[in-house]
Design a protein around this motif. Structure first.
Motif, mmCIF file in Angstrom:
data_model
loop_
_atom_site.group_PDB
_atom_site.id
_atom_site.type_symbol
_atom_site.label_atom_id
_atom_site.label_comp_id
_atom_site.label_asym_id
_atom_site.label_seq_id
_atom_site.Cartn_x
_atom_site.Cartn_y
_atom_site.Cartn_z
ATOM 1 N N VAL A 1 -32.747 -33.957 -53.905
ATOM 2 C CA VAL A 1 -33.607 -33.370 -52.880
ATOM 3 C C VAL A 1 -32.918 -32.179 -52.228
ATOM 4 O O VAL A 1 -33.528 -31.118 -52.001
ATOM 5 C CB VAL A 1 -33.973 -34.428 -51.811
ATOM 6 C CG1 VAL A 1 -34.804 -33.793 -50.701
ATOM 7 C CG2 VAL A 1 -34.714 -35.591 -52.450
ATOM 8 N N LEU A 2 -31.626 -32.340 -51.921
ATOM 9 C CA LEU A 2 -30.865 -31.244 -51.323
ATOM 10 C C LEU A 2 -30.780 -30.057 -52.280
ATOM 11 O O LEU A 2 -30.964 -28.906 -51.871
ATOM 12 C CB LEU A 2 -29.464 -31.728 -50.951
ATOM 13 C CG LEU A 2 -28.487 -30.656 -50.472
ATOM 14 C CD1 LEU A 2 -29.006 -29.944 -49.226
ATOM 15 C CD2 LEU A 2 -27.111 -31.257 -50.216
ATOM 16 N N GLN B 1 -33.950 -28.096 -52.330
ATOM 17 C CA GLN B 1 -34.115 -27.297 -51.118
ATOM 18 C C GLN B 1 -33.237 -26.045 -51.151
ATOM 19 O O GLN B 1 -33.673 -24.953 -50.752
ATOM 20 C CB GLN B 1 -33.775 -28.132 -49.883
ATOM 21 C CG GLN B 1 -34.040 -27.418 -48.561
ATOM 22 C CD GLN B 1 -35.490 -27.017 -48.410
ATOM 23 O OE1 GLN B 1 -36.385 -27.846 -48.564
ATOM 24 N NE2 GLN B 1 -35.747 -25.739 -48.117
ATOM 25 N N ARG C 1 -34.869 -23.488 -53.330
ATOM 26 C CA ARG C 1 -36.005 -22.855 -52.642
ATOM 27 C C ARG C 1 -35.507 -21.868 -51.589
ATOM 28 O O ARG C 1 -36.062 -20.775 -51.441
ATOM 29 C CB ARG C 1 -36.898 -23.912 -52.012
ATOM 30 C CG ARG C 1 -37.774 -24.678 -53.006
ATOM 31 C CD ARG C 1 -38.840 -25.483 -52.290
ATOM 32 N NE ARG C 1 -38.246 -26.573 -51.525
ATOM 33 C CZ ARG C 1 -38.234 -27.846 -51.908
ATOM 34 N NH1 ARG C 1 -38.795 -28.192 -53.049
ATOM 35 N NH2 ARG C 1 -37.689 -28.780 -51.158
ATOM 36 N N ASP C 2 -34.468 -22.256 -50.849
ATOM 37 C CA ASP C 2 -33.946 -21.376 -49.803
ATOM 38 C C ASP C 2 -33.461 -20.050 -50.375
ATOM 39 O O ASP C 2 -33.588 -19.000 -49.732
ATOM 40 C CB ASP C 2 -32.791 -22.055 -49.062
ATOM 41 C CG ASP C 2 -33.254 -23.238 -48.209
ATOM 42 O OD1 ASP C 2 -34.472 -23.359 -47.964
ATOM 43 O OD2 ASP C 2 -32.391 -24.043 -47.790
ATOM 44 N N ASN D 1 -41.958 -33.653 -59.094
ATOM 45 C CA ASN D 1 -42.206 -32.554 -58.151
ATOM 46 C C ASN D 1 -42.442 -31.270 -58.942
ATOM 47 O O ASN D 1 -41.564 -30.400 -59.043
ATOM 48 C CB ASN D 1 -41.008 -32.386 -57.208
ATOM 49 C CG ASN D 1 -40.769 -33.611 -56.353
ATOM 50 O OD1 ASN D 1 -41.354 -33.768 -55.289
ATOM 51 N ND2 ASN D 1 -39.891 -34.491 -56.825
ATOM 52 N N LEU E 1 -41.376 -27.387 -58.176
ATOM 53 C CA LEU E 1 -39.986 -26.918 -58.091
ATOM 54 C C LEU E 1 -39.708 -25.834 -59.129
ATOM 55 O O LEU E 1 -40.448 -25.677 -60.103
ATOM 56 C CB LEU E 1 -39.035 -28.097 -58.276
ATOM 57 C CG LEU E 1 -39.059 -29.132 -57.153
ATOM 58 C CD1 LEU E 1 -38.161 -30.315 -57.478
ATOM 59 C CD2 LEU E 1 -38.638 -28.500 -55.825
#
Length: 223
Positions: free
Chosen positions: A66-67, A70, A73-74, A99, A102
């Motif tokens: 999950v990290l 993220q 995406r960042d 997901n 992604l």
């Protein structure tokens, strides 16, 4: 007699009648000043690696996918290169399957010659595992394999590396002893402390000249 044989002959002759120096190597000199408690290893490693522009994140075995998603995406990274047959590659593939929004996953599952242009020009990030780390020097131990070749940690501009907290060693001597490198050095072990950097004649520091410009380490803390 060749030049090489001539030189070696002179060296051997120069040793005639000499007495070998006793081996008084003191293990404590290279271990005691660089020994840490379990609570000190992560802060020590983090301090040294962040000092050379490495990005460190603490996470867990359950939450790291999950990290990672993220962080991708960042940075607005469109794709991630993985080794699909490794345990962490399979874990990522499973998380991505649940997901679909992604970034694209790319698999290193073919000879480099078959996709060299795409690897070097259109692969912005990669994920690899590590063999561990060294707290005393702030270094990751990267152990390339057939599944996860060296180019995965060398070519993409952003390198994400997974590190288990339990595999952080105190010092380099401890690593050499644990893996018995005296019995035979590995063919390709890498010690990496930060992103690629160099300086020109004016000593202007630049990142990414000879490898990744960003190194992001995900430390998986023990449960």
């Amino acid at each position: 007699m060749s030049a090489k044989q001539n030189i070696l002959g002179k060296l051997r002759k120069s040793l005639t009648g000499t007495t070998p120096i006793a081996d008084n190597f003191d293990v404590d000199l290279v271990t005691q000043p660089y020994t840490y408690s379990a609570e000190q290893r992560i802060p020590q490693l983090r301090k040294l690696m962040e000092a050379v522009h490495t990005e460190i994140h603490l996470t867990s075995g359950a939450e790291w996918p999950v990290l990672l998603a993220q962080l991708l995406r960042d940075r607005q990274l469109p794709s991630l290169l993985i080794a699909p047959t490794t345990p962490h590659g399979q874990r990522i593939a499973q998380h991505w399957a649940n997901n679909p929004e992604l970034p694209e996953l790319k698999s290193y599952d073919r000879p480099m010659e078959a996709w060299k242009a795409e690897l070097f020009n259109d692969t912005p990030a990669s994920l690899t595992g590590t063999l561990g780390a060294i707290a005393a020097t702030g270094s990751l131990i990267i152990w390339p394999t057939r599944e996860e070749p060296r180019l995965m940690s060398l070519v993409p501009p952003v390198h994400f590396a997974l590190l288990k907290a339990s595999e952080i060693r105190d010092n380099f001597y401890q690593v050499q002893q644990e893996f018995e490198w005296a019995q035979g050095m590995p063919t390709n072990a890498l010690l990496v402390s930060g992103p690629s950097k160099t300086a020109d004649i004016e000593q202007v520091l630049a990142y990414g000249a000879h490898g990744p410009k960003d190194l992001v380490v995900l430390i998986l803390e023990d449960q």
